[in-house]
Write a protein that holds these residues in place. Structure first.
Motif, mmCIF file in Angstrom:
data_model
loop_
_atom_site.group_PDB
_atom_site.id
_atom_site.type_symbol
_atom_site.label_atom_id
_atom_site.label_comp_id
_atom_site.label_asym_id
_atom_site.label_seq_id
_atom_site.Cartn_x
_atom_site.Cartn_y
_atom_site.Cartn_z
ATOM 1 N N SER A 98 0.859 -1.178 0.000
ATOM 2 C CA SER A 98 0.000 0.000 0.000
ATOM 3 C C SER A 98 0.899 1.233 0.000
ATOM 4 N N ASN A 149 1.907 5.299 1.195
ATOM 5 C CA ASN A 149 1.830 6.430 2.111
ATOM 6 C C ASN A 149 2.821 7.466 1.580
ATOM 7 N N PRO A 150 2.835 8.669 2.109
ATOM 8 C CA PRO A 150 3.718 9.710 1.554
ATOM 9 C C PRO A 150 5.188 9.304 1.507
ATOM 10 N N GLN A 151 5.676 8.618 2.549
ATOM 11 C CA GLN A 151 7.080 8.224 2.567
ATOM 12 C C GLN A 151 7.394 7.218 1.474
ATOM 13 N N ARG A 152 6.522 6.262 1.270
ATOM 14 C CA ARG A 152 6.749 5.260 0.231
ATOM 15 C C ARG A 152 6.703 5.892 -1.157
ATOM 16 N N LYS A 153 5.888 6.892 -1.343
ATOM 17 C CA LYS A 153 5.844 7.578 -2.637
ATOM 18 C C LYS A 153 7.172 8.260 -2.933
ATOM 19 N N ASN A 195 1.534 -0.829 6.984
ATOM 20 C CA ASN A 195 1.067 0.541 6.792
ATOM 21 C C ASN A 195 -0.427 0.622 7.092
ATOM 22 N N TYR A 196 -0.786 1.410 8.115
ATOM 23 C CA TYR A 196 -2.196 1.579 8.460
ATOM 24 C C TYR A 196 -2.684 3.009 8.230
ATOM 25 N N ARG A 197 -1.899 3.785 7.532
ATOM 26 C CA ARG A 197 -2.294 5.173 7.274
ATOM 27 C C ARG A 197 -3.604 5.238 6.501
ATOM 28 N N ASN A 198 -3.803 4.281 5.579
ATOM 29 C CA ASN A 198 -5.012 4.298 4.760
ATOM 30 C C ASN A 198 -6.245 3.807 5.512
ATOM 31 N N THR A 253 -5.397 8.261 12.982
ATOM 32 C CA THR A 253 -4.434 9.359 13.110
ATOM 33 C C THR A 253 -3.420 9.104 14.214
ATOM 34 N N GLU A 281 -8.610 0.035 -0.288
ATOM 35 C CA GLU A 281 -7.196 0.419 -0.280
ATOM 36 C C GLU A 281 -6.469 -0.219 -1.468
#
Length: 271
Positions: free
Chosen positions: A101, A103-107, A155-158, A162, A222
């Protein structure tokens, strides 16, 4: 047309290699892809022979076979702890990671392919603890009801949570039944489709009737991607080939057939 596409791909591969010589007409790469070693069924999981884990199989394995079938490209799939898998892709030691999945860091760290499937962010609990589903409008509200657990490195951001730092982490999804029974976790975050598959491959079918799941409220499906190393010499070739073939497979309905084949396998495991 198929022959033309093959020739074009091989030509791109030969140009992408550093210091490629004219004598090396079509030098093909030998690629490495990694998957999560604690399994992510039906997308990647181990074949079992007499209870012993053997080769990795699953949707991811079959998709890669389709993607590179006409290219002659050699590759291997390795199963690693998820954090190590991502680390070695980031460092260029492995070409890409499957079933990730975003998140900003993975992008920032990786090149993400188009999504090739999507899962349902969900939370699980023992039916005996709640006659009715918890009345929440946002996942953060679970934290006031009890311990919320997840898998270390996932990754649980999606999921819309918060306060991610308040998740209690465990190492293996297969440990979930014991954690719930011992009240170490009142709730567990997981993608619905993969948790049910994990129960099947670990022969925990009796536990399936004891738990209940709810989709995370106000959260979309997701999407999952291949994450390609920015340091791989073949990153753009992998990205182009993967996106093109997966689009064709999705349009023809072949991805649905591949997925159903593995769902059927898991169902038999659970009998």
């Amino acid at each position: 047309m198929d022959r033309l596409c093959k020739l074009i791909v091989l030509a791109i591969l030969s140009l992408s290699l550093p210091n490629a010589s004219a004598e090396q007409e079509f030098i093909k790469p030998n690629l490495t892809f990694c998957v999560e070693d604690t399994e992510f069924p039906p997308y990647n999981y181990f074949e079992r022979v007499n209870g012993n884990k053997q080769a990795t199989q699953g949707y991811d394995v079959d998709i890669l076979a389709e993607v590179f079938a006409e290219t002659g490209i050699e590759y291997k799939i390795v199963a690693l702890p998820w954090r190590r898998c991502l680390k070695e892709v980031r460092e260029g030691l492995i070409d890409a990671a499957m079933s990730a999945s975003l998140n900003p860091q993975r992008k920032r760290d990786y090149i993400a392919t188009q999504a090739y499937y999507a899962l349902t962010p969900s939370y699980f609990y023992l039916q005996s603890d709640y006659a009715n589903p918890p009345n929440i409008g946002h996942l953060d509200q679970l934290l006031s009801l009890g311990h919320v657990c997840g898998i270390k490195g996932f990754n649980y951001r999606n999921f819309g949570l918060t306060q991610i730092q308040q998740i209690d982490e465990i190492n293996d999804l297969a440990h979930l039944p014991d954690m719930l029974k011992r009240n170490r976790c009142e709730f567990f975050l997981a993608r619905k489709e993969t948790l049910l598959g994990t129960l099947a491959v670990n022969k925990l079918h009796q536990f399936d009737s004891l738990i209940q799941s709810q989709p995370v409220p106000n959260v979309r499906l997701e999407p999952f991607h291949m994450l390609i190393s920015r340091k791989s010499a073949y990153n753009h070739v992998i990205e182009e080939q993967f996106n093109r073939i997966v689009s064709e497979l999705q349009q023809s309905g072949e991805t649905d057939k591949i997925l159903q084949r593995h769902l059927n396998k898991l169902k038999k495991m659970n009998q």
